[in-house]
Design a protein around this motif. Structure first.
Motif, short mmCIF file in Angstrom:
data_model
loop_
_atom_site.label_atom_id
_atom_site.label_comp_id
_atom_site.label_asym_id
_atom_site.label_seq_id
_atom_site.Cartn_x
_atom_site.Cartn_y
_atom_site.Cartn_z
N VAL A 106 8.85 7.95 13.23
CA VAL A 106 10.22 7.70 12.19
C VAL A 106 11.08 6.75 12.58
N ARG A 107 11.52 6.86 14.04
CA ARG A 107 12.59 6.06 14.43
C ARG A 107 11.86 4.49 14.69
N MET A 116 1.05 -1.13 0.17
CA MET A 116 0.00 0.09 0.12
C MET A 116 0.92 1.27 -0.15
N ARG A 117 0.64 2.47 -0.94
CA ARG A 117 1.16 3.53 -0.90
C ARG A 117 0.95 4.09 0.34
N VAL A 118 1.95 5.13 0.77
CA VAL A 118 1.86 5.79 2.17
C VAL A 118 0.45 6.82 2.18
N GLY A 119 0.41 7.37 0.95
CA GLY A 119 -0.77 8.31 0.89
C GLY A 119 -2.33 7.50 0.86
N ALA A 120 -2.31 6.38 0.38
CA ALA A 120 -3.31 5.50 0.58
C ALA A 120 -3.61 4.99 2.05
N ALA A 121 -2.55 4.65 2.76
CA ALA A 121 -2.60 4.03 4.16
C ALA A 121 -3.12 5.32 4.97
N ARG A 160 0.72 17.37 9.53
CA ARG A 160 2.04 17.66 9.63
C ARG A 160 2.76 16.28 9.30
N LEU A 161 2.50 15.13 10.28
CA LEU A 161 3.16 14.06 10.30
C LEU A 161 2.84 13.35 9.06
N ALA A 162 1.68 13.45 8.32
CA ALA A 162 1.19 12.84 6.92
C ALA A 162 2.41 13.48 6.14
N ARG A 163 2.30 14.55 5.99
CA ARG A 163 3.26 15.26 5.16
C ARG A 163 4.68 14.71 5.22
N ARG A 164 5.06 14.62 6.42
CA ARG A 164 6.53 14.11 6.59
C ARG A 164 6.66 12.41 6.17
N VAL A 165 5.54 12.00 6.40
CA VAL A 165 5.56 10.53 5.99
C VAL A 165 5.78 10.19 4.65
N GLU A 166 4.71 11.06 4.01
CA GLU A 166 5.20 11.05 2.38
C GLU A 166 6.44 11.81 2.18
N ARG A 167 7.06 12.67 2.24
CA ARG A 167 8.24 13.30 2.09
C ARG A 167 9.32 12.39 2.39
N GLU A 168 9.42 11.73 3.46
CA GLU A 168 10.47 10.76 3.82
C GLU A 168 10.12 9.38 3.16
N ARG A 169 8.96 9.37 2.46
CA ARG A 169 8.80 7.73 1.85
C ARG A 169 8.76 6.52 2.88
#
Length: 239
Positions: free
Chosen positions: A83-84, A1-6, A107-116
Motif C-alpha cells: 500500500v505504501r 482496470m477496476r481493482v477487482g478485475a486486476a 486478505r490483501l485483496a479485500r484491503r485493496v478493494e476497501r481502500e480503492r
C-alpha cells in the motif's frame, strides 16, 4: 482496470503460468546448502510500529522509488509495503503484490478493494517461481522473506526475466541463521551471485530491523545445471 478485475486476472494468470515454459526443470536447480525458515507470521510487527521507525520510507528512499515506476512486492503478506508503494508510484505507476499464502492474498485483496487502490494487482506464486511477467519491473522487493524461499536458486533464476533494463532487486533481512528467520548477508550475496546477479548497494539499517541490499542482473544468467550452491560456513560458525 477496476481493482477487482486486476486481482482476478492476476490470480488466473498465476494458475496457468506453469514454471518451466522456457524448457528448464525444477530438478536442474541445486537445493540450498542451508536450512530454510518456515513461513513466518505475516504480521512482522504492527504497521504503526514500522512507520514510527520510518521503515518503508527509508527503504523506498534507498531504492529510489519514483512516481510512474512499476514494482513488485514479493511475499506481500498483509500489504505493509504494497500500500505504501502504491502511494509512492502514484496513479501512473503499478504495484504487483505476490505471495504463496492464498489466505494472505485474499486478505490483501479485500484491503485493496476497501481502500480503492486501483494501481495494485495481486498474483500467486510458488516456492520455486515468483511467476512474474517478463520485462515488467523497475524494482522487485523481498522484505524479511528471502530466508523462507525453499528453492532460492530456482526462484532467483526465474525472477531474472521480470526485471526491466536497469531494474533491480531490493532485499531487507536480518543477519542471523536462516532457520531463525534471517540470513548472513555474505551468504545472501553469494546465492544471488551464483545466479548471475551483482550487488550494487548494501548498508546496515537498524530502523529496518536488519540490513538493506540491492542487486542488479549481471551480464549473463547461467544455465541451471551450472549453478553451484553456496556453502553455509558463516551460518554454521555462528550457530
Amino acid at each position: 482496470m477496476r481493482v477487482g478485475a486486476a486481482v482476478l486476472s492476476f490470480a488466473l494468470l498465476a494458475s496457468c503460468n506453469a514454471a518451466g515454459s522456457d524448457g528448464s526443470s525444477a530438478a536442474n536447480f541445486p537445493p540450498p546448502d542451508r536450512p530454510v525458515s518456515g513461513l513466518g507470521s505475516n504480521q512482522f510487527s504492527t504497521e504503526d510500529q514500522r512507520d514510527s521507525r520510518g521503515e518503508a520510507q527509508t527503504v523506498m528512499e534507498l531504492a529510489k522509488i519514483e512516481p510512474g515506476m512499476t514494482v513488485a512486492d514479493i511475499g506481500a503478506g498483509n500489504g505493509y509495503y504494497t500500500v505504501r508503494l502504491s502511494e509512492r508510484v502514484g496513479p501512473d505507476g503499478r504495484v504487483l503484490a505476490q505471495d504463496i499464502d492464498r489466505e494472505a492474498l485474499d486478505r490483501l485483496a479485500r484491503r485493496v478493494e476497501r481502500e480503492r487502490l486501483e494501481n495494485i494487482s495481486i498474483r500467486g506464486g510458488s516456492e520455486g517461481d515468483p511467476k512474474l511477467p517478463p520485462d515488467s519491473f523497475d524494482r522487485i522487493f523481498m522484505v524479511h522473506m528471502y530466508h523462507e524461499i525453499a528453492q532460492p536458486y530456482e526462484f532467483l533464476w526465474r525472477m531474472w526475466p521480470a526485471l526491466r533494463d536497469g531494474g533491480q532487486v531490493v532485499v531487507v533481512d536480518i543477519d542471523r541463521p536462516t532457520d531463525q528467520h534471517g540470513i548472513d548477508p555474505l551468504l545472501l550475496s553469494c546465492e544471488f551471485r551464483q545466479v548471475g546477479y551483482e550487488l550494487v548497494a548494501f548498508r546496515d539499517a537498524p530502523q529496518l530491523s536488519g540490513y538493506y541490499a540491492q542487486f542488479k542482473a549481471g551480464a549473463n544468467r547461467p544455465v541451471p545445471q551450472d549453478i553451484k550452491p553456496c556453502r553455509n560456513e558463516s551460518s554454521q560458525a555462528g550457530g
